[in-house]
Design a protein around this motif. Structure first.
Motif, short mmCIF file in Angstrom:
data_model
loop_
_atom_site.label_atom_id
_atom_site.label_comp_id
_atom_site.label_asym_id
_atom_site.label_seq_id
_atom_site.Cartn_x
_atom_site.Cartn_y
_atom_site.Cartn_z
N THR A 1 9.20 56.40 24.99
CA THR A 1 9.22 54.97 24.67
C THR A 1 10.35 54.22 25.36
OG1 THR A 1 10.55 55.44 22.69
CG2 THR A 1 8.16 55.37 22.43
N GLU A 2 11.54 54.82 25.47
CA GLU A 2 12.66 54.08 26.05
C GLU A 2 12.42 53.71 27.51
OE1 GLU A 2 16.38 55.92 25.34
OE2 GLU A 2 16.32 55.60 23.16
N PRO A 3 11.95 54.65 28.35
CA PRO A 3 11.64 54.24 29.73
C PRO A 3 10.54 53.18 29.80
CG PRO A 3 11.84 56.62 29.60
CD PRO A 3 11.82 56.11 28.20
N VAL A 4 9.55 53.31 28.92
CA VAL A 4 8.45 52.35 28.93
C VAL A 4 8.95 50.96 28.55
CG1 VAL A 4 6.29 51.72 27.83
CG2 VAL A 4 6.68 54.08 28.54
N LEU A 5 9.77 50.90 27.51
CA LEU A 5 10.31 49.60 27.08
C LEU A 5 11.21 48.99 28.15
CD1 LEU A 5 11.15 50.43 23.35
CD2 LEU A 5 9.25 49.06 24.20
N ALA A 6 12.05 49.85 28.77
CA ALA A 6 12.93 49.33 29.81
C ALA A 6 12.12 48.82 31.00
CB ALA A 6 13.91 50.43 30.26
N LEU A 7 11.07 49.55 31.38
CA LEU A 7 10.25 49.14 32.50
C LEU A 7 9.48 47.85 32.18
CD1 LEU A 7 9.44 49.92 35.35
CD2 LEU A 7 7.58 51.29 34.39
N ALA A 8 9.02 47.74 30.92
CA ALA A 8 8.32 46.52 30.53
C ALA A 8 9.25 45.31 30.57
CB ALA A 8 7.73 46.70 29.13
N LYS A 9 10.49 45.52 30.09
CA LYS A 9 11.47 44.42 30.12
C LYS A 9 11.79 44.03 31.56
CE LYS A 9 16.13 43.19 28.61
NZ LYS A 9 17.34 43.68 27.90
N GLY A 10 11.98 45.03 32.41
CA GLY A 10 12.27 44.74 33.81
C GLY A 10 11.12 44.03 34.50
N ALA A 11 9.89 44.43 34.13
CA ALA A 11 8.72 43.78 34.73
C ALA A 11 8.67 42.30 34.33
CB ALA A 11 7.45 44.51 34.30
N ARG A 12 9.01 42.02 33.06
CA ARG A 12 9.03 40.61 32.64
C ARG A 12 10.09 39.82 33.41
NH1 ARG A 12 8.29 43.06 27.53
NH2 ARG A 12 10.53 42.88 27.08
N GLN A 13 11.29 40.41 33.60
CA GLN A 13 12.34 39.71 34.34
C GLN A 13 11.94 39.52 35.80
OE1 GLN A 13 15.47 42.56 33.02
NE2 GLN A 13 16.63 40.72 32.49
N LEU A 14 11.33 40.54 36.37
CA LEU A 14 10.90 40.42 37.76
C LEU A 14 9.81 39.38 37.91
CD1 LEU A 14 11.46 41.69 40.54
CD2 LEU A 14 9.60 43.28 40.09
N GLY A 15 8.91 39.35 36.93
CA GLY A 15 7.86 38.34 36.97
C GLY A 15 8.41 36.94 36.84
N ALA A 16 9.58 36.81 36.19
CA ALA A 16 10.20 35.50 36.06
C ALA A 16 11.01 35.12 37.29
CB ALA A 16 11.08 35.47 34.83
N GLY A 17 11.05 36.00 38.32
CA GLY A 17 11.75 35.68 39.56
C GLY A 17 13.14 36.26 39.67
N ASP A 18 13.54 37.09 38.71
CA ASP A 18 14.86 37.70 38.76
C ASP A 18 14.76 39.01 39.54
OD1 ASP A 18 17.39 38.63 38.45
OD2 ASP A 18 17.28 38.89 36.27
N PHE A 19 14.99 38.91 40.90
CA PHE A 19 14.85 40.08 41.75
C PHE A 19 16.06 41.01 41.71
CE2 PHE A 19 12.06 37.10 44.44
CZ PHE A 19 10.95 37.38 43.65
N ARG A 20 17.10 40.65 40.97
CA ARG A 20 18.28 41.50 40.85
C ARG A 20 18.16 42.52 39.71
NH1 ARG A 20 22.75 36.97 40.27
NH2 ARG A 20 21.12 36.28 38.82
N VAL A 21 17.05 42.48 39.01
CA VAL A 21 16.89 43.37 37.86
C VAL A 21 16.84 44.82 38.32
CG1 VAL A 21 14.36 43.19 37.91
CG2 VAL A 21 15.51 43.85 35.80
N GLN A 22 17.50 45.71 37.56
CA GLN A 22 17.46 47.17 37.77
C GLN A 22 17.31 47.84 36.40
OE1 GLN A 22 18.09 49.18 40.97
NE2 GLN A 22 17.10 47.23 41.50
N ILE A 23 16.41 48.78 36.32
CA ILE A 23 16.21 49.49 35.05
C ILE A 23 16.79 50.90 35.17
CG2 ILE A 23 14.11 48.18 34.52
CD1 ILE A 23 12.52 50.66 35.30
N PRO A 24 17.29 51.47 34.05
CA PRO A 24 17.82 52.85 34.10
C PRO A 24 16.70 53.87 34.28
CG PRO A 24 17.83 52.05 31.85
CD PRO A 24 17.43 50.88 32.70
N VAL A 25 16.97 54.86 35.09
CA VAL A 25 16.01 55.96 35.28
C VAL A 25 16.38 57.09 34.33
CG1 VAL A 25 15.05 57.60 36.91
CG2 VAL A 25 15.66 55.29 37.68
N TRP A 26 15.53 57.33 33.32
CA TRP A 26 15.86 58.27 32.24
C TRP A 26 15.56 59.73 32.61
CZ3 TRP A 26 18.30 56.38 27.97
CH2 TRP A 26 18.26 54.98 27.81
N SER A 27 14.60 59.93 33.50
CA SER A 27 14.20 61.30 33.81
C SER A 27 13.65 61.33 35.22
CB SER A 27 13.14 61.80 32.81
OG SER A 27 11.96 61.00 32.90
#
Length: 618
Positions: A346-372
Motif C-alpha cells: 500500500t505505501e508504494p501505491v499511495l506514494a505513486l498515486a500522490k506523485g501522479a497527482r502532483q505530476l498531473g498538476a504540472g509539478d515536474f520536480r516531484v520524486q517518490i521514494p522507492v520502497w523495494s
C-alpha cells in the motif's frame, strides 16, 4: 467497516489464524482428555487383572506345593522319623528337648543369623541329627526353589514343631502352650487337623508372628495322612515380602504404567486395612482407581490399582500449553506478516498515486521514494525518471501529451502490478496457508474419533498435528522469503543466484548451466541486488516466452567490473517486427543498470534464442 486495505489484510490474517488455532485446540484438547481418561482407566483395569491373576496364581501354587509335600512319601517318613527321634534328644522332658534342639541349631550354630538353615548335621545331634542330615537338604531345596519363608513338620499327637527349615525360636515349640499358642501357626495347624479329607488346605491371614521378629506372616497348612489317619501336619510360612513383590513389581511402579504416585495394593474391605501396613500410604483425593475382589480361599482381600489424576492428565496440560504457545507465536507471526505485506503493497501505491497527482498538476520536480526493487519499485523508479526528464527538458505539447500517455501507461501497469501482487498473495494464502489450517482442523477431528484405548494412534495423531503446524510455519516463512531475497543478504550474490536457478528448474524450467568466477562478496550491495533482479527477470522471461531447452549463465568479476551474461536457445524475438513492444521487465533491466552506473544489452534473433549482457561497476 475498514476502509484501509492494510487494516483489512491485518485483521483477516489474525482472525484466520486465531479461528483455526481455537477450533483445532479445542477439538484436540477435548478429544485428548476423553481418550486419555479412557486409556488410563483401561490401563489400570488391565494392570489390576494382571496383578489379581498373579496373586491368585501364587497362592494357588503355594497350596498345591503344600499338598504335594503332604502326600510325598519322603515327607511322611521324615515326620515319622523326627517324631520317633524326638524323645531321644533329652530324657528330662519336652522343654529340655526343645532347649537342646535350639542350642544345637540356633545358639551353637556356627552360621550367622539368617543363615542358620545352612547347618546340615550338628555335633552331638544323635538320632535326630541323623534324621535331620537325611531330609534337611531336600526340604531346604524345596524352600529355596519356591520362595517360602519356612516349612514346618508338626507332630499330630503332641502338637509340637519337630522340624523347621529356617530354624527360628519356634523350633521344638508346642502349639498348645505359650508363646506359640494362639499364633497364626497354631491356628493354621489346629484348623488343618480338623479337615476331614485329604487334598484340602487352610490359610491363616497375615499377622505379626513373634518367632519371626513380629514380621507379618501367613500360614498355609494341610494334614499328613498315614493309613487313613492324620499323623501330623505340614505348614508353609509365606512372607509378606512375596506379596509385596508381586503387587509392586519388585517394586517398580513407573514401568508398569502407574507413574510416580500410582500404586497397586491389597486391602481387607471388612476391616479397611491392608495385609501389610507399608502398602498403605496417604492418597490424594483426586485419583483414578480400579479394584477387584481376590479369589484366595481363607482370606477376604481386594486388589486396588490407582494413579493420581493430576499425573495421568499431565500430557493434556502439556498439550494445552503447547497449543497456547504456538497460537501466540502464530498470531504474532500473522500480524507481523500482514503488517509487512500490507505496508509493502500500500505505501508504494499511495506514494505513486500522490506523485501522479502532483505530476498531473504540472509539478515536474516531484520524486517518490522507492520502497523495494520489485515490480512496484521498478514503477516508482520509472516514475521518478520520467518526472526528472519532464523537469529537465522543455517539451512541446506533443511531447507533453506523450509524457501524459506514458504516465497513464505507468498508472495502468501499476494497477496491473498491484492486482497481480494481490492475486499472488491471495493464491499463496488460499493454496498453502488456508489449506494447511484446514488440514490441521481435519486432523484434530480425526484424532477425536480415535478409540480411547488406542494410545498409540492418539500419540501419532498429536505428532501429525505438530507436523502440520510446523509445515504451516514453513509456508509462512517461504512466502516471506519469496517476497524478499534473504539469501542474498545471508549467503551472498553467487549463492542467491544459484538458489534462484535451482528454484527456476524446480518450477519446471530447463536446467541452468552456471559459471561463477571471481570474488563477488565485496561488490556493492546495490549492484548485487540489481544483478540478482536482472537474473530473476531474465529467468522469468525465459519461462514465459522463450520455450528454451538450455540456459547458460556466466557471472565473472574482473578488476573493477562485473560481467553477467544469460543466454538461452529459445524462440527469440525481433525488435523491428510490427507490433513488438518492450515489456516492463526489459525496461527495468536498463533502468537498474543505469541507477548503479552500468549497462544492459539484450540481443535476440528469431529461432536463435536470446542473450542478455550486463556490465556493472564492482
Amino acid at each position: 467497516m475498514f476502509r484501509s486495505y492494510r487494516t483489512k489484510l491485518q485483521v483477516a490474517f489474525v482472525l484466520l489464524g486465531l479461528i483455526a488455532i481455537g477450533v483445532t485446540g479445542y477439538e484436540a484438547l477435548d478429544g485428548a482428555t476423553a481418550a486419555l481418561e479412557r486409556a488410563t482407566v483401561d490401563g489400570l483395569t488391565a494392570l489390576r487383572d494382571t496383578k489379581r491373576r498373579q496373586v491368585e496364581g501364587y497362592f494357588r501354587d503355594v497350596r498345591n506345593h503344600v499338598l504335594a509335600l503332604a502326600s510325598d512319601e519322603s515327607i511322611i517318613s521324615a515326620l515319622e522319623e523326627f517324631t520317633v527321634a524326638w524323645p531321644g534328644l533329652d530324657p528330662r522332658g519336652d522343654d529340655a528337648r526343645q532347649a537342646k534342639l535350639q542350642s544345637m541349631f540356633i545358639a551353637n550354630n556356627p552360621h550367622p543369623e539368617g543363615a542358620k538353615d545352612l547347618l546340615l548335621s550338628p555335633p552331638g545331634g544323635g538320632r535326630y541329627g541323623d534324621v535331620h542330615a537325611r531330609y534337611h537338604a531336600t526340604l531346604h531345596r524345596y524352600l529355596s526353589a519356591f520362595g517360602f519363608y519356612d516349612i514346618f513338620l508338626i507332630d499330630g499327637e503332641s502338637s509340637r514343631v519337630v522340624y523347621t527349615v529356617f530354624k527360628e525360636t519356634d523350633l521344638g515349640g508346642g502349639l498348645n502352650v505359650p508363646p506359640l499358642a494362639g499364633s497364626g501357626l497354631a491356628r493354621a495347624y489346629q484348623r488343618a487337623m480338623q479337615l476331614p479329607e485329604p487334598e484340602e488346605t487352610v490359610m491363616e491371614d497375615y499377622a505379626p508372628y513373634a518367632a519371626s521378629n513380629n514380621a507379618r506372616a501367613a500360614f498355609i497348612a494341610t494334614p499328613i495322612w498315614r493309613a487313613g489317619e492324620k499323623i501330623g501336619a505340614v505348614v508353609v510360612q509365606v512372607s509378606v515380602e512375596e506379596l509385596h513383590r508381586i503387587t509392586t513389581g519388585n517394586p517398580n511402579w513407573s514401568t508398569e504404567g502407574l507413574g510416580r504416585a500410582g500404586r497397586a495394593y491389597i486391602v481387607r474391605p471388612d476391616v479397611g486395612a491392608p495385609p501389610d501396613p507399608k502398602y498403605e500410604a496417604k492418597r490424594a483425593a483426586d485419583v483414578l482407581r480400579s479394584k477387584a475382589k481376590l479369589n484366595v480361599p481363607g482370606v477376604n482381600w481386594e486388589l486396588i490399582t490407582e494413579i493420581d489424576a493430576a499425573e495421568a492428565f499431565t500430557p493434556v496440560r502439556q498439550l494445552r500449553s503447547r497449543i497456547l504457545a504456538w497460537g501466540a507465536v502464530i498470531a504474532v507471526v500473522f500480524l507481523a506478516a500482514a503488517s509487512w505485506l500490507a505496508r509493502s503493497v500500500t505505501e508504494p501505491v499511495l506514494a505513486l498515486a500522490k506523485g501522479a497527482r502532483q505530476l498531473g498538476a504540472g509539478d515536474f520536480r516531484v520524486q517518490i521514494p522507492v520502497w523495494s526493487n520489485d515490480e512496484i519499485g521498478q514503477l516508482g523508479e520509472s516514475f521518478n525518471q520520467m518526472a526528472e526528464d519532464l523537469r529537465a527538458t522543455t517539451v512541446s505539447r506533443d511531447r507533453l501529451d506523450e509524457a501524459n500517455q506514458k504516465l497513464r501507461e505507468l498508472a495502468n501497469r501499476l494497477l496491473e502490478s498491484q492486482e497481480e501482487e494481490r492475486k499472488r498473495l491471495a493464491r499463496e494464502l488460499h493454496d498453502d496457508i488456508t489449506q494447511r489450517m484446514a488440514s490441521i482442523a481435519i486432523e484434530a477431528g480425526r484424532l477425536k474419533q480415535v478409540p480411547g484405548g488406542d494410545a498409540a494412534q492418539w500419540r501419532a495423531g498429536l505428532d501429525r498435528l505438530q507436523q502440520q503446524m510446523a509445515r504451516l510455519s514453513d509456508d509462512i516463512h517461504g512466502l516471506s522469503r519469496r517476497l524478499h531475497p534473504s539469501t542474498l543478504d545471508d549467503l551472498g550474490l553467487a549463492a542467491a543466484i544459484e538458489g534462484e536457478c535451482r528454484s527456476f528448474f524446480e518450477r519446471g524450467g530447463p536446467p541452468v548451466d552456471i559459471r561463477v568466477e571471481g570474488e563477488l562478496n565485496t561488490v556493492p550491495e546495490a549492484v548485487q541486488l540489481a544483478l540478482y533482479r536482472i537474473v530473476q527477470e531474465s529467468l522469468r522471461n525465459i519461462a514465459r516466452h522463450a520455450d528454451a531447452s538450455e540456459v547458460t549463465l556466466s557471472l565473472r568479476r574482473t578488476g573493477g567490473r562485473v560481467d553477467l551474461e544469460i543466454a538461452d536457445d529459445g524462440c527469440g524475438f525481433d525488435r523491428s517486427s510490427t507490433g513488438w513492444q518492450s515489456g516492463l521487465g526489459l525496461a527495468s533491466m536498463d533502468e537498474r543498470m543505469r541507477l548503479v552506473g552500468g549497462s544492459a544489452r539484450v540481443e535476440s534473433q528469431i529461432g536463435k534464442g536470446t542473450r542478455v549482457r550486463v556490465e556493472a561497476p564492482a
